[in-house]
Scaffold this active site. Sequence first.
Site, short mmCIF file in Angstrom:
data_model
loop_
_atom_site.label_atom_id
_atom_site.label_comp_id
_atom_site.label_asym_id
_atom_site.label_seq_id
_atom_site.Cartn_x
_atom_site.Cartn_y
_atom_site.Cartn_z
N GLU A 97 45.91 -21.77 60.89
CA GLU A 97 46.76 -22.96 60.87
C GLU A 97 47.63 -22.92 59.62
O GLU A 97 47.11 -22.58 58.55
CB GLU A 97 45.93 -24.25 60.84
CG GLU A 97 46.82 -25.48 60.95
CD GLU A 97 46.03 -26.80 61.03
OE1 GLU A 97 44.80 -26.79 60.83
OE2 GLU A 97 46.66 -27.82 61.26
N GLY A 145 40.90 -27.20 51.95
CA GLY A 145 39.49 -27.59 51.94
C GLY A 145 38.66 -26.83 52.97
O GLY A 145 37.64 -26.23 52.64
N ALA A 146 39.11 -26.85 54.22
CA ALA A 146 38.36 -26.22 55.28
C ALA A 146 39.22 -26.18 56.53
O ALA A 146 40.28 -26.78 56.57
CB ALA A 146 37.07 -26.98 55.57
N MET A 147 38.71 -25.47 57.55
CA MET A 147 39.51 -25.30 58.77
C MET A 147 38.63 -25.39 60.00
O MET A 147 37.57 -24.75 60.07
CB MET A 147 40.24 -23.95 58.68
CG MET A 147 41.13 -23.67 59.87
SD MET A 147 42.46 -24.90 60.03
CE MET A 147 42.59 -24.96 61.81
N ASN A 183 38.53 -24.27 63.07
CA ASN A 183 38.54 -23.28 64.16
C ASN A 183 37.40 -23.51 65.14
O ASN A 183 36.27 -23.75 64.74
CB ASN A 183 38.40 -21.88 63.57
CG ASN A 183 39.22 -21.70 62.33
OD1 ASN A 183 40.42 -21.84 62.36
ND2 ASN A 183 38.56 -21.44 61.21
N HIS A 219 34.70 -34.14 58.68
CA HIS A 219 36.11 -34.04 59.08
C HIS A 219 36.31 -32.86 60.04
O HIS A 219 36.88 -33.03 61.12
CB HIS A 219 36.98 -33.88 57.84
CG HIS A 219 38.44 -33.77 58.13
ND1 HIS A 219 39.29 -34.86 58.08
CD2 HIS A 219 39.21 -32.72 58.46
CE1 HIS A 219 40.51 -34.47 58.37
NE2 HIS A 219 40.50 -33.17 58.60
N GLU A 220 35.84 -31.69 59.66
CA GLU A 220 36.05 -30.51 60.51
C GLU A 220 35.26 -30.65 61.82
O GLU A 220 35.76 -30.28 62.88
CB GLU A 220 35.65 -29.23 59.78
CG GLU A 220 36.31 -29.01 58.42
CD GLU A 220 37.80 -29.23 58.39
OE1 GLU A 220 38.46 -28.98 59.42
OE2 GLU A 220 38.33 -29.67 57.34
N HIS A 245 37.11 -32.87 64.23
CA HIS A 245 38.27 -32.21 64.83
C HIS A 245 37.93 -31.58 66.18
O HIS A 245 38.82 -31.32 66.97
CB HIS A 245 38.79 -31.10 63.91
CG HIS A 245 39.88 -31.52 62.96
ND1 HIS A 245 40.95 -32.30 63.35
CD2 HIS A 245 40.09 -31.23 61.64
CE1 HIS A 245 41.76 -32.48 62.31
NE2 HIS A 245 41.27 -31.85 61.25
#
Length: 896
Positions: A144, A284-286, A288, A320-321, A324
């Site tokens: 992203e 911070g993070a992703m 996927n 949060h992740e 998503h």
Amino acid sequence: MDIATTPTNPEGNPELADAATMPKEPPVIRREDYKPYPWLLPETRLHFDLGVEATTVAATLKVERNPDAEPSGELFLNGDSLKADSVRVDGEASDDWRMEGADLIVSLPGAKHTVEITTTIQPDKNTALMGLYASNGMLCTQCEAEGFRRITFFPDRPDVLSTYSVRMQGAKDQFPILLCNGNKTETGDLEDGRHFAEWHDPWPKPSYLFALVAGDLVAHSGPFTTQSGREVECNIWVRAEDIDRTDHALKSLHQSMKWDEETFGREYDLDLYNIVAVSDFNMGAMENKGLNVFNTKYVLADPDTATDDDFDAVEGVIAHEYFHNWSGNRITCRDWFQLSLKEGFTVLRDQLFSQDMRGEAVKRIEDVRILRAAQFPEDAGPLAHPIRPDSYREISNFYTATVYNKGAEVIRMMRSMAGEERFRKGTDLYFDRHDGEAATCEDFISAIEEGAELQLAQFRRWYRQAGTPRISVSQQNTARGFTLTLSQTIPDTPGQTNKGPMPIPLRIAVHCGETGSLGEEQLIVLKEAEETFELPLTGPDPIVSINRGFTAPVIIERAMSREALAFLAARDNDPFARYEAMQELSVGHLVAAASGELDEEERATGKRVIADAFRAIIADEELDDAMRGELMILPSETYLFEAMASSSPAGPPSGERKADPGAIHAEREQLKTTLGTVLKRELEGLYARAEAVPFDDPAGRGARKVKAQALALLAASDPEKAAGMAARQFDSAGNMTDRQGAMMVLAGLKAPEREERLAAFYDRFKGNDLVIDKWFTLQALSLHDDVINQVKALAEHPDFTMNNPNRVRSLYMAFAGNPKGFHDASGEGYRMIADVILALDPINPQTAARFVSPLGKWRRIEPGRAALMKAELERIAKADNLSRDTFEQVSRSLDG
Ligand code: TRP
Ligand code: ZN
């Protein structure tokens, strides 16, 4: 031909076309130009031959014409710094393709084709950390927003969804663990000490959610059973030496999974959930699909190395992740202008989760403080944009506090207007209606409108209009009772003037100042530019408590006496309103003092009223320490800066009040000194009481917070004594919160204890990157007179490197946020940050561009500093080969 000769790109540049730096003026992408992609990609197969120096990627794309798009005989595939080793169509080598800049275009005559493209990439040369890169010998990806095009040629846009099957192979000793999205379908050994793994992700996804990780990792595993009884294997993957610091992350993941089932009715949809911690990471993070990749900072935590705030941050980012998976992955974005569709909503979801985990009031106050520190300044400066932007040059620049945090506030307003139950009906409808789609903000609003039964026609302006609304409040006592007149103005922002009024929901109560009785709360919605509301009068001397719980992200302008504010600070039954009254009391005093509006007597009175309010808060036995700590926080210098430069940036060029960071700093320090002096006994008592609370006590956390605050105030009045207290606290600390609290105070003092403890801290934690980051930050943030030279010296420290974003931020983001250093009247702080931008831009443009916004504040600052800041921006603008990221931010900062 199988090995294609590389067509030269249009610029005749023999180097590979790099999408981030190519044209001098990168093109503007506009929301109104959206067109669906002419092809569908039902299936994507990727074959990775992994190596740190060279990885080959063979991609097989099944494509067919999209019946809902304008037809095209060409397949346009994005690329960034890639070269095609071979292109085949329907099994045959093809030469019916060409490069257009960095992108590859294949001519396709029919309705359905198979396209195979092979590329070779160099992960260890990838310092931008977008695409496939090497970190500590392992390989990982970040796709992203537009990183997938650095791995293979592909329609790298979020509305092209495909089902991915991946085979990865590499050396077994170097990459014992091979991870990808979805489920592992096969593994096996190959010749020469190599092995492979095959993965299949059953859920169609856009390319930005692709991820791959290969390396020497160990997992902390713990299953989760979903509401429908399926067992999900959850793994937190880290380097072996970090395994003991993963309990909190795994627990947070399990809590998030449960909470989303209970609160939004959302269940996880794969049998596997992998999280990998990586030490080189841009953000911070992703999220996927099935394979989240995290900055180590948001995974690793134990009490010895992480503070209480670090624990909260891990919990919040893990949640949060995870959230998503529904708000982002199952329903993704049609195009990047819709980013707030997933980010604003997911931030709201993680905020509500953390409120439920650790108390609503304190979490709400923290979130508002973040909004005011990061988003309000953005909305008031040259980079202001609506939560759904209209144009960009580089999308990475729009992962902002506006899209994330104001985006969350806008959805929170819908929730406040509908109430929890009706809001849930709205989100149910949204998830139901758009599951599996790439949706728009408009789709979200329509679903909430229908499901939650709200009228949102005018409310849509919140998505279009930038700028923080200002609400002015005036009250009139009438024969019949009491009326409140509210008027709203929305300041001009770059490219936007004459904005229409927006619906502003405000929770409100009217208290009686004379009898002290508290009024009942109601929700009013201001819709017009000006409106008058009749309110019940509960008695004489009405005191209005407005925007309780911070129901709307606006600035309230009201003339309220110090006595009325002190009343609210001491007695309001809404905790946020108490906090707010304390802030207003201090802001009013500090801005007036810094603007030279107070004579000595008025200054003394202002400080006395604040000291009295502090005394009452320290003595209030009904408060817990966590909330007491919030009430004792003085407004930050950034917030005071905003309050002082309160006029619009696009307003008339003369007659505005400008911020004077030097005066703000001096007044705020003086207030701290007064509080430390006048309240010496109370603060020492508070410190002693808090010190006695054991670490594991449920009240321990709040106790550590007030202890740190008491120490900071005492240090402002009696530095020598505080140095001794801080050194003692440091030496006896059994946890990082106390250790850091002590170091924060010591770092700002000229005392022998400072050097000794800094050295002790370093020696003890040498080799632990996250803690050494704190060591850099403590010094870069310090109030020490010599902070500029200290930061310069730290940049030469053997542990400093420009190649690791956490380390760069630990030194320079901290410094840019230290008003004393950054705004030094010499301009040296500005020069240092400009030098960082220029040095970092060729290495990591995304991270470099994040350093521009502090310099962009020049229009709102006093003329001497403004000229120095502007000159630095101009110096950056003149540099050759600026990235798209930095070019866009610098030019907006100069023009806006
Ligand atoms: N989508 C991610 C989130 O909100 C953040 C993200 C966007 C990101 N772009 C990135 C992370 C680039 C790392 C690098 O959690
Ligand atoms: Zn996100």
